[in-house]
Scaffold this active site. Structure first.
Site, PDB file in Angstrom:
ATOM      1  N   ASP A  67       5.395  85.810   0.158  1.00  0.00           N
ATOM      2  CA  ASP A  67       3.969  85.493   0.191  1.00  0.00           C
ATOM      3  C   ASP A  67       3.618  84.709   1.448  1.00  0.00           C
ATOM      4  O   ASP A  67       4.485  84.087   2.078  1.00  0.00           O
ATOM      5  CB  ASP A  67       3.542  84.707  -1.054  1.00  0.00           C
ATOM      6  CG  ASP A  67       4.262  83.368  -1.191  1.00  0.00           C
ATOM      7  OD1 ASP A  67       5.486  83.333  -0.956  1.00  0.00           O
ATOM      8  OD2 ASP A  67       3.612  82.356  -1.535  1.00  0.00           O
ATOM      9  N   ASP A 114      17.923  78.583   2.520  1.00  0.00           N
ATOM     10  CA  ASP A 114      16.507  78.947   2.481  1.00  0.00           C
ATOM     11  C   ASP A 114      15.891  78.599   3.832  1.00  0.00           C
ATOM     12  O   ASP A 114      16.554  78.070   4.727  1.00  0.00           O
ATOM     13  CB  ASP A 114      15.815  78.186   1.339  1.00  0.00           C
ATOM     14  CG  ASP A 114      14.406  78.697   1.039  1.00  0.00           C
ATOM     15  OD1 ASP A 114      14.081  79.834   1.441  1.00  0.00           O
ATOM     16  OD2 ASP A 114      13.634  77.956   0.408  1.00  0.00           O
ATOM     17  N   HIS A 152       1.044  78.292   9.510  1.00  0.00           N
ATOM     18  CA  HIS A 152      -0.155  78.152   8.669  1.00  0.00           C
ATOM     19  C   HIS A 152      -1.427  78.077   9.519  1.00  0.00           C
ATOM     20  O   HIS A 152      -2.492  77.762   8.993  1.00  0.00           O
ATOM     21  CB  HIS A 152      -0.083  76.931   7.748  1.00  0.00           C
ATOM     22  CG  HIS A 152       0.893  77.085   6.627  1.00  0.00           C
ATOM     23  ND1 HIS A 152       0.844  76.316   5.488  1.00  0.00           N
ATOM     24  CD2 HIS A 152       1.947  77.923   6.452  1.00  0.00           C
ATOM     25  CE1 HIS A 152       1.826  76.661   4.671  1.00  0.00           C
ATOM     26  NE2 HIS A 152       2.513  77.640   5.253  1.00  0.00           N
ATOM     27  N   HIS A 166      10.808  83.884   1.125  1.00  0.00           N
ATOM     28  CA  HIS A 166       9.635  84.206   0.304  1.00  0.00           C
ATOM     29  C   HIS A 166       8.763  85.240   0.999  1.00  0.00           C
ATOM     30  O   HIS A 166       8.693  85.290   2.235  1.00  0.00           O
ATOM     31  CB  HIS A 166       8.839  82.954  -0.061  1.00  0.00           C
ATOM     32  CG  HIS A 166       8.188  82.241   1.076  1.00  0.00           C
ATOM     33  ND1 HIS A 166       6.919  82.540   1.515  1.00  0.00           N
ATOM     34  CD2 HIS A 166       8.611  81.218   1.859  1.00  0.00           C
ATOM     35  CE1 HIS A 166       6.593  81.739   2.522  1.00  0.00           C
ATOM     36  NE2 HIS A 166       7.611  80.921   2.757  1.00  0.00           N
ATOM     37  N   ASP A 215       6.667  82.386   8.873  1.00  0.00           N
ATOM     38  CA  ASP A 215       6.735  81.816   7.531  1.00  0.00           C
ATOM     39  C   ASP A 215       6.334  82.862   6.485  1.00  0.00           C
ATOM     40  O   ASP A 215       5.174  82.935   6.108  1.00  0.00           O
ATOM     41  CB  ASP A 215       5.802  80.595   7.467  1.00  0.00           C
ATOM     42  CG  ASP A 215       5.884  79.823   6.173  1.00  0.00           C
ATOM     43  OD1 ASP A 215       6.846  80.021   5.420  1.00  0.00           O
ATOM     44  OD2 ASP A 215       4.966  79.030   5.916  1.00  0.00           O
ATOM     45  N   GLU A 225       5.934  80.999  -3.073  1.00  0.00           N
ATOM     46  CA  GLU A 225       6.389  79.727  -2.495  1.00  0.00           C
ATOM     47  C   GLU A 225       5.229  78.876  -2.018  1.00  0.00           C
ATOM     48  O   GLU A 225       5.245  77.643  -2.158  1.00  0.00           O
ATOM     49  CB  GLU A 225       7.340  80.008  -1.326  1.00  0.00           C
ATOM     50  CG  GLU A 225       8.046  78.772  -0.768  1.00  0.00           C
ATOM     51  CD  GLU A 225       7.255  78.072   0.337  1.00  0.00           C
ATOM     52  OE1 GLU A 225       7.595  76.941   0.706  1.00  0.00           O
ATOM     53  OE2 GLU A 225       6.269  78.671   0.829  1.00  0.00           O
ATOM     54  N   GLU A 226       4.221  79.507  -1.447  1.00  0.00           N
ATOM     55  CA  GLU A 226       3.105  78.752  -0.871  1.00  0.00           C
ATOM     56  C   GLU A 226       2.257  78.052  -1.930  1.00  0.00           C
ATOM     57  O   GLU A 226       1.426  77.206  -1.592  1.00  0.00           O
ATOM     58  CB  GLU A 226       2.220  79.682  -0.031  1.00  0.00           C
ATOM     59  CG  GLU A 226       2.934  80.347   1.146  1.00  0.00           C
ATOM     60  CD  GLU A 226       3.355  79.365   2.230  1.00  0.00           C
ATOM     61  OE1 GLU A 226       3.124  78.155   2.075  1.00  0.00           O
ATOM     62  OE2 GLU A 226       3.930  79.818   3.233  1.00  0.00           O
TER      63      GLU A 226
END
Length: 496
Positions: free
Chosen positions: A131, A225, A469, A129, A164, A198-199
């Site tokens: 984002d 993934d 994160h 992903h 991520d 995705e987030e």
């Protein structure tokens, strides 16, 4: 009377004797099982010959991708940022964009088809992903390098998305670019799928991509993934690096609890107002959590890792047939392992009241549950209603609710290709199935194949795991090159 008492004593002695003997035999069996438990022998063969690639160029491409702030649109991102990133990918990977068929999906997601020699063969589907999550306001100054700088310093590439999940996307594209240049022609179709949300659930990105592929009759040999990684110092009792491959992931259920009552002046309060009643309900949910059980992917992980542990841990884990309640109880004592064995309960939002002298007429709480495979959303709701036990409190599952994913097999070509590529890239690591306790885009692809796996090609220790994160997200420059080699090896093994 004396004779009777003697008979009883002799009987008791016999019982104790046989009980002691049985206990000794049982203990011996447990010790032998612990001493003889062994890891399965896996022969992956010699690594395939892989083409050279510009490692410094890949690092620069990742740095530039991180510098584009593709924050998920509902959380402060912009369409222009995603357009800029797609333009950057076209510039940095010209071979991919010249020779693969690219389709835009859902506005900001994209899929690439690398046509294989046999279009009818099950396809390899690699997904990532684009984002990222925003930086928590007030923490910007705590970053060693600015969050969207993409700085390359001290042996790391710094910035939001380094772990991520822009590393995976850039490394996939770099691997395909190098294989194209070397003349590799895949036996089956290869799809690269890049979502953009995705987030925030992945519905318009990966969800739309998976539906688009299904409409076109695409069948997957396997899907890979993000998810787990090569971890160090994270699995208790295991000193060697462990490559955790997620074979399933927990579901998610955010339940809203609301209570409406008669408000009024705080000078004449009832015994229990809206805030107190709802707070008490939340406390009951924290105190009475759903049952813990070691099963599925989590059980498979511990079974594989038992031979790598010290004797004390092996003694317990090799004898779950008799010690399982003690094992599960021990796992529930720590947040990380507790998440592996139960549907977790986490109050995340509480809102009520408007003034210090006014009784709140309504109160609202949101409780987030990560649903263990084997439990369902209906099970969670039933549990909430039973524990809350207050008919005036309304319970509703919010939009971000989905069931746990199916569990993928640890056999077959897909599993073998993924684990072989890991073994070739990180020969020092033990490969193990695992349960992913967070959410990924992988769950959207389960309708294309039962072989859906989750692995990010990087190493994480406990310090770097907390950067996900969080503040100072970064990836080692060395890991960028390894990620490309991993995808090269995987694609060659799966498509030759």
């Amino acid at each position: 009377m004396v004779r009777c008492g003697g008979v009883v004593r002799r009987t008791v002695k016999k019982i104790l004797k046989w009980a002691g003997l049985a206990l000794a035999v049982l203990s011996a069996v447990c010790v032998v099982r612990a001493a003889t438990v062994s890891a399965p022998r896996v022969e992956v063969g010699a690594a395939p010959e892989l083409p050279a690639f510009d490692a410094d160029g890949v690092v620069r491409a990742l740095s530039a991708a991180i510098a584009v702030p593709t924050i998920s649109l509902p959380t402060g991102g912009t369409a222009e940022a995603f357009e800029q990133l797609h333009g950057l990918l076209r510039e940095r990977f010209p071979g991919v964009h010249a020779r693969l068929e690219r389709t835009a999906i859902g506005g900001h997601a994209a899929v690439y088809r690398w046509a294989g020699r046999d279009a009818a063969a099950p396809a390899v589907i690699l997904t990532a992903h684009l984002d990222v999550v925003p930086v928590e306001p007030g923490t910007e100054a705590q970053w060693t390098n600015p969050a969207f700088s993409g700085a390359v310093a001290d042996g790391f590439v710094w910035g939001r998305g380094a772990l991520d999940d822009k590393l995976s996307a850039v490394a996939m594209l770099a691997a395909v670019e190098s294989l194209l240049a070397s003349g590799h022609a895949p036996a089956c179709d290869v799809w690269l799928a890049f979502g953009h949300d995705e987030e925030v659930g992945g519905r318009e990105g990966a969800g739309a991509i998976a539906a688009w592929l299904k409409e076109r009759g695409v069948r997957g040999q396997f899907v890979l993934d993000e998810g787990s990684a090569v971890v160090e110092g994270i699995v208790p009792g295991v000193s060697v690096p462990v490559a955790l491959v997620g074979i399933s992931e927990k579901g998610l259920a955010s339940f809203e609890l609301t209570l409406q009552v008669e408000g009024g002046h705080s000078s004449m309060p009832p015994p229990h107002g809206a805030i107190g009643r709802l707070a008490a309900a939340v406390v009951r949910l924290e105190a009475s959590q759903m049952p813990a059980e070691l099963r599925g992917a989590a059980a498979a992980m511990l079974e594989r890792l038992t031979p790598e542990m010290g004797f004390g841990a092996r003694l317990a884990l090799a004898n779950r047939w008799i010690l399982d309640p003690l094992v599960v109880r021990g796992l529930t004592r720590h947040p990380a392992s507790n998440a592996m064995v139960r549907t977790t309960t986490a109050p995340t939002i509480f809102a009520a009241g408007s003034a210090d002298n006014v009784l709140a007429a309504q109160a609202r709480a949101v409780v987030n549950f990560r649903v263990l495979p084997g439990d369902t959303l209906a099970d969670v709701e039933a549990h909430i209603r039973r524990v809350v036990d207050d008919a005036d409190i309304a319970v509703k599952c919010l939009e971000r609710c989905w069931e746990p994913s199916p569990t993928s097999p640890v056999s077959g070509p897909g599993w073998e290709h993924v684990t072989s590529a890991i073994a070739w890239t990180w020969p020092e690591a033990v490969v193990s199935p695992s349960l992913v306790v967070a959410a990924t885009d992988a769950r959207h692809y389960t309708g294309l194949t039962e072989h859906v796996y989750r692995f990010a090609p990087l190493r994480l220790d406990d310090t770097d795991r907390k950067r996900l994160h969080g503040t100072d997200e970064r990836v080692a420059v060395e890991d960028v090159g390894r990620a490309v080699r991993f995808y090269q090896a995987l694609l060659v093994a799966a498509t030759r």
